[in-house]
Structures are given as structure tokens and as C-alpha cells.
Design an enzyme around this catalytic site. Sequence first.
Site, PDB file in Angstrom:
ATOM      1  NE  ARG A  33      -4.135  -1.839   1.997  1.00  8.86           N
ATOM      2  CZ  ARG A  33      -5.188  -1.871   2.790  1.00  8.86           C
ATOM      3  NH1 ARG A  33      -5.407  -0.891   3.635  1.00  8.86           N
ATOM      4  NH2 ARG A  33      -6.028  -2.873   2.744  1.00  8.86           N
ATOM      5  CG  ASP A  86     -13.612   7.669   7.852  1.00  7.29           C
ATOM      6  OD1 ASP A  86     -14.278   6.623   7.872  1.00  7.29           O
ATOM      7  OD2 ASP A  86     -12.365   7.668   7.730  1.00  7.29           O
TER       8      ASP A  86
HETATM    9  C1  SAM Z   1     -14.018  -0.651   6.912  1.00  3.87           C
HETATM   10  S1  SAM Z   1     -14.514   1.021   6.991  1.00  3.87           S
HETATM   11  C2  SAM Z   1     -16.120   0.842   7.748  1.00  3.87           C
HETATM   12  C3  SAM Z   1     -17.185   1.574   6.990  1.00  3.87           C
HETATM   13  C4  SAM Z   1     -18.602   1.328   7.475  1.00  3.87           C
HETATM   14  N1  SAM Z   1     -18.765   1.760   8.853  1.00  3.87           N
HETATM   15  C5  SAM Z   1     -19.010  -0.122   7.322  1.00  3.87           C
HETATM   16  O1  SAM Z   1     -19.275  -0.790   8.330  1.00  3.87           O
HETATM   17  O2  SAM Z   1     -19.086  -0.611   6.207  1.00  3.87           O
HETATM   18  C6  SAM Z   1     -13.499   1.604   8.350  1.00  3.87           C
HETATM   19  C7  SAM Z   1     -13.385   3.126   8.383  1.00  3.87           C
HETATM   20  O3  SAM Z   1     -12.838   3.498   9.649  1.00  3.87           O
HETATM   21  C8  SAM Z   1     -12.037   4.635   9.466  1.00  3.87           C
HETATM   22  N2  SAM Z   1     -11.120   4.772  10.613  1.00  3.87           N
HETATM   23  C9  SAM Z   1     -10.000   4.061  10.892  1.00  3.87           C
HETATM   24  N3  SAM Z   1      -9.431   4.508  12.015  1.00  3.87           N
HETATM   25  C10 SAM Z   1     -10.210   5.521  12.465  1.00  3.87           C
HETATM   26  C11 SAM Z   1     -10.133   6.393  13.582  1.00  3.87           C
HETATM   27  N4  SAM Z   1      -9.131   6.323  14.479  1.00  3.87           N
HETATM   28  N5  SAM Z   1     -11.096   7.328  13.725  1.00  3.87           N
HETATM   29  C12 SAM Z   1     -12.119   7.422  12.829  1.00  3.87           C
HETATM   30  N6  SAM Z   1     -12.242   6.632  11.756  1.00  3.87           N
HETATM   31  C13 SAM Z   1     -11.290   5.684  11.577  1.00  3.87           C
HETATM   32  C14 SAM Z   1     -11.329   4.368   8.144  1.00  3.87           C
HETATM   33  O4  SAM Z   1     -10.857   5.571   7.558  1.00  3.87           O
HETATM   34  C15 SAM Z   1     -12.426   3.675   7.333  1.00  3.87           C
HETATM   35  O5  SAM Z   1     -13.095   4.595   6.508  1.00  3.87           O
END
Ligand code: SAM
Length: 273
Positions: free
Chosen positions: A38, A145
Site C-alpha cells: 500500500r 471518519d
Molecule cells: C471498513 S470502513 C467501515 C465503513 C462502514 N462503517 C461499514 O461498516 O461498512 C473503516 C473506516 O474506519 C475509518 N477509521 C479508521 N481509524 C479511524 C479512527 N481512528 N477514527 C475514525 N475513523 C477511523 C477508516 O478511515 C475507514 O473509513
Amino acid sequence: MLRNTHVPDATYRAFTDLVQRRSGIVLGPDKRSMLQARLQNLAGDCGYDDLGAFLDHLLAGRSEALVVDAIERLTTNHTYFWREPVHFELFRDQVVPELMEDLRRPGPRVWCAASSTGQEPWIIAGILQDACPALGTRGAILASDLSMEVLEVAKQGVYPDADVKRLPEAMRRRWMRDRADGKWEIAAHLRGDIAWRTVNLIAPNYAMASGLHAVFCRNVLIYFDSPTRAAVIRRLGSHLRPGGWLFLSMTEGMPEDAGAWTRIAPGAWRKSA
Ligand SMILES: C[S@@+](CC[C@H](N)C(=O)[O-])C[C@H]1O[C@@H](n2cnc3c(N)ncnc32)[C@H](O)[C@@H]1O
């Protein structure tokens, strides 16, 4: 062009510690090849031919924007419409009837706390609009996010067919318009309902409304270690009203020290009064 993707152990450990401190995301030794895959383009674009040297540069702390970019590339943003639909059904059938009266006053009611590219909060907006079109749901949903980049995609509200295909057709027709280029676009009547912002879930406090009816925080805490998971859930709970709903991913348990919750369904919890 990157010639060497090998990252020395000490650099890998120091860099993954930095990622965890900044985002909560734990990258164990098994994630080494994911990290290489990545970050190699970013390193190459920055003129490095050695990935380890690029990570050392990031660790030296002189390029904040690059660190943010690297962390965004390491997070998993994968999502799609109608993921874990039992939560949306609970939201429609149990949460919305409770919050309808409350919609008469302005302000947020639901927070989608790791919304990625927006599929989850747009569904929530659709469900709310279906239930109370006359009530004015403007700003009723907060979506956040860590990554500004995914929020930009979310605000655009334009999705390829692959993202949309699991959404039942009747909902897709009500909430989306098909475009000449074969993509799907969020319908105009939903667009004012969501306020978007960046929130880092591992921050000690969130500048966020309290007394919310529901928080969705699905498929993100799985990337954190267990004390961080518990601390985040406690903080999310402090933004919910007593009896408010917390939706985690269906495969995720509730840590013991995360506050007082009642389990309603897999991944669905209510804050104890
Ligand atoms: C796999 S996606 C989940 C999306 C959606 N909630 C779902 O269940 O399909 C995980 C998201 O968490 C965000 N993320 C990761 N670490 C984070 C943090 N410390 N604070 C806020 N968001 C975070 C990432 O940027 C990503 O967009």
C-alpha cells in the site's frame, strides 16, 4: 521507481507504533506485505527508491501531510450499501419510531462514526426520510471518519453499480438516480440530511452533540487493540441518551470495561439507563 521494498524490523516497528498512536490501528508483523503493497507507490511518487528510507523520512516528523496520506492508505475503507442489514432494519423498526417526535427540534439525532465513503449514512438518511418526509430531517445525521479523502467521496454521493447491487431495488429507486455513465447518484431529497466532519475516534474527546438516539460504529474497532476498543465505546456511549442504540459490527463483542449495555441483537446494543 521503488527498487527495494524491504523494511528493516526496527523501522517497521517504529512506523507501525506511529500508526497506532495516530489512528488506533494495530498493524502486527503479519501486515508487513500489506504495508509494503500500500505504501510503495507513495514512496515512489516522493522520489524514494527504498521503502525503508521513505518510512524513516516519515518517522523523522518533517512531513505531516505525508504521514496523514500514508495512514489513509493503510486504513481499510471497504464498505457497500446494505452491509449487515439487520442493523438498518432495527434502526427503521425500533429507533426511528422513538426519535420521530424528537425530530421536531433541530440538531443531530444519529451519528455514523466511521462512515468511510458514505454508504452507511446515506442509508440512514433514506430510512429517516421514508419514515418522516414532512418533518424536516435536515442535519439529523452526523457522519464522520478519520480520512478527509473518503469523506469527499461520501459527500459526492456517486457510486458504481458494484457498491449498490445489494441494496434492495425499491430502496435504490427511492434513494438514488441512475446516471448516463452507469453510476448511481444519491437523490436530491436526501442531500441536506447529513453533516460531514473528520473525527478521530481515539481522540480523548469528540466535539460532538450528546443525547443522540443512535451511533453506528461498525467495522472499525476490529482494527484497534482491546483497551482502545473499550475506551472508544465508553466515549461513544457518553454521546448517547439513556436507552440510545450503539451498532457495532455483527462479529464484534462488547468489551467488559466498556460501560453498561444491553445486547439486543448481534452487534446491536442499548445504553443502560
Ligand atoms: C471498513 S470502513 C467501515 C465503513 C462502514 N462503517 C461499514 O461498516 O461498512 C473503516 C473506516 O474506519 C475509518 N477509521 C479508521 N481509524 C479511524 C479512527 N481512528 N477514527 C475514525 N475513523 C477511523 C477508516 O478511515 C475507514 O473509513
